[in-house]
Motif scaffolding. Structure first.
Motif, short mmCIF file in Angstrom:
data_model
loop_
_atom_site.label_atom_id
_atom_site.label_comp_id
_atom_site.label_asym_id
_atom_site.label_seq_id
_atom_site.Cartn_x
_atom_site.Cartn_y
_atom_site.Cartn_z
N PRO A 7 11.01 -4.68 -16.91
CA PRO A 7 10.23 -3.94 -15.93
C PRO A 7 10.88 -3.84 -14.56
O PRO A 7 10.20 -3.56 -13.58
CB PRO A 7 8.94 -4.76 -15.86
N HIS A 8 12.19 -4.05 -14.43
CA HIS A 8 12.84 -3.98 -13.13
C HIS A 8 13.43 -2.60 -12.91
O HIS A 8 14.06 -2.02 -13.78
CB HIS A 8 13.94 -5.04 -13.02
N LEU A 9 13.22 -2.08 -11.70
CA LEU A 9 13.78 -0.80 -11.32
C LEU A 9 15.24 -0.99 -10.92
O LEU A 9 15.68 -2.12 -10.68
CB LEU A 9 12.98 -0.21 -10.16
N PRO A 10 16.02 0.08 -10.82
CA PRO A 10 17.44 -0.06 -10.47
C PRO A 10 17.68 -0.86 -9.18
O PRO A 10 18.65 -1.59 -9.10
CB PRO A 10 17.90 1.40 -10.31
N GLY A 11 16.82 -0.78 -8.19
CA GLY A 11 16.99 -1.53 -6.95
C GLY A 11 16.55 -2.98 -7.07
O GLY A 11 16.62 -3.74 -6.10
N GLY A 12 16.07 -3.38 -8.23
CA GLY A 12 15.64 -4.76 -8.44
C GLY A 12 14.14 -4.97 -8.31
O GLY A 12 13.63 -6.01 -8.66
N ASN A 105 0.66 13.95 -1.92
CA ASN A 105 1.66 13.40 -1.01
C ASN A 105 2.72 12.67 -1.84
O ASN A 105 2.47 11.59 -2.36
CB ASN A 105 1.00 12.45 -0.01
N GLU A 106 3.92 13.27 -1.94
CA GLU A 106 4.97 12.69 -2.79
C GLU A 106 5.42 11.32 -2.32
O GLU A 106 5.93 10.53 -3.10
CB GLU A 106 6.15 13.64 -2.87
N ASP A 107 5.24 11.02 -1.02
CA ASP A 107 5.65 9.71 -0.50
C ASP A 107 4.77 8.58 -1.04
O ASP A 107 5.17 7.43 -1.03
CB ASP A 107 5.62 9.70 1.03
N GLU A 108 3.57 8.92 -1.47
CA GLU A 108 2.63 7.91 -1.93
C GLU A 108 2.57 7.78 -3.45
O GLU A 108 1.75 7.04 -3.97
CB GLU A 108 1.24 8.22 -1.37
N ILE A 109 3.42 8.52 -4.16
CA ILE A 109 3.42 8.43 -5.63
C ILE A 109 4.05 7.10 -6.02
O ILE A 109 5.16 6.77 -5.59
CB ILE A 109 4.20 9.60 -6.26
N PRO A 110 3.35 6.30 -6.81
CA PRO A 110 3.90 5.00 -7.21
C PRO A 110 5.04 5.14 -8.20
O PRO A 110 5.19 6.17 -8.86
CB PRO A 110 2.69 4.31 -7.86
N SER A 111 5.85 4.10 -8.30
CA SER A 111 6.91 4.09 -9.32
C SER A 111 6.27 3.82 -10.68
O SER A 111 5.38 2.98 -10.80
CB SER A 111 7.96 3.04 -9.00
N VAL A 112 6.70 4.57 -11.68
CA VAL A 112 6.11 4.48 -13.02
C VAL A 112 7.23 4.31 -14.04
O VAL A 112 8.22 5.02 -14.01
CB VAL A 112 5.29 5.74 -13.36
N VAL A 113 7.03 3.36 -14.95
CA VAL A 113 7.92 3.18 -16.09
C VAL A 113 7.08 3.42 -17.35
O VAL A 113 5.97 2.92 -17.46
CB VAL A 113 8.53 1.75 -16.11
N VAL A 114 7.64 4.22 -18.27
CA VAL A 114 6.94 4.55 -19.50
C VAL A 114 7.71 3.99 -20.69
O VAL A 114 8.91 4.24 -20.83
CB VAL A 114 6.79 6.08 -19.66
#
Length: 191
Positions: A7-12, A105-114
């Motif tokens: 569940p880690h994103l590229p930035g950690g 508001n695109e700035d407030e869209i959460p990060s999502v992993v599917v």
């Protein structure tokens, strides 16, 4: 297979929302980590993809179909990709809306992993996938309901596995029939 559900994103960082989709089931699992206390939800596709969803997809398809007249054949050949992208975007918008996320508001869209839990890996390594999903819940969610979620995940994995086996068996049986588009044979004499 060790880090099956990483569940880690590229930035950690960790994603805000993780979706576990079982393509042949009406339910899907949501791990929502936006708050201090993560939530695990089991949503039903009927509750998310209502009549408004279908109207939105139909309107988008109509617009996409008519959007090009310069290279019409090329446009038609690319329609499946365009439709897939549109449906995926609209579906994600409706899922996020169901979770209370407004996408204006695109700035407030959460990060999502599917995670799509299906296919050969599921039929061959169901226990590893089950363990990976349980670990995903365990690292994101603590509390007395952890065992209940483990049982729910086990049920989802088992039901998807059973359906996948039936689908594979049916596809194999169909492939042996000459009227199937995937028909194959070791020897055929057409004389």
């Amino acid at each position: 297979m060790e880090e099956l559900f990483n569940p880690h994103l590229p930035g950690g960082g960790r994603p805000d929302i993780q979706l576990c989709i079982f393509p042949h089931l009406p339910e899907f699992l949501v791990i929502d980590s936006r708050e201090d206390e993560p939530q695990v939800l089991l949503l039903n596709t009927d509750d998310v993809f209502d009549e408004e969803f279908y109207r939105t997809v139909e309107a988008e398809f109509s617009e996409t179909l008519r959007s090009s007249s310069d290279f019409l054949f090329s446009h038609f050949m690319n329609l499946p990709i365009s439709v897939e992208e549109s449906v995926r975007d609209i579906a994600m918008t409706f899922i996020l809306d169901r979770l209370g996320v407004q996408v204006e508001n695109e700035d407030e869209i959460p990060s999502v992993v599917v995670y799509v839990v299906s296919g050969g890996a599921l039929t061959s390594h169901a226990q590893k996938i089950l363990d990976g999903l349980k670990e995903l819940i365990h690292t994101s969610f603590r509390g007395p309901e952890l065992d209940r979620w483990g049982e729910t995940i086990a049920d989802l994995v088992e039901r998807e596995t059973v359906i996948m086996r039936k689908v594979n068996e049916q596809q194999m049986a169909d492939a042996l029939k000459s009227d199937s588009p995937d028909y194959f044979t070791l020897w055929e004499s057409r004389n």
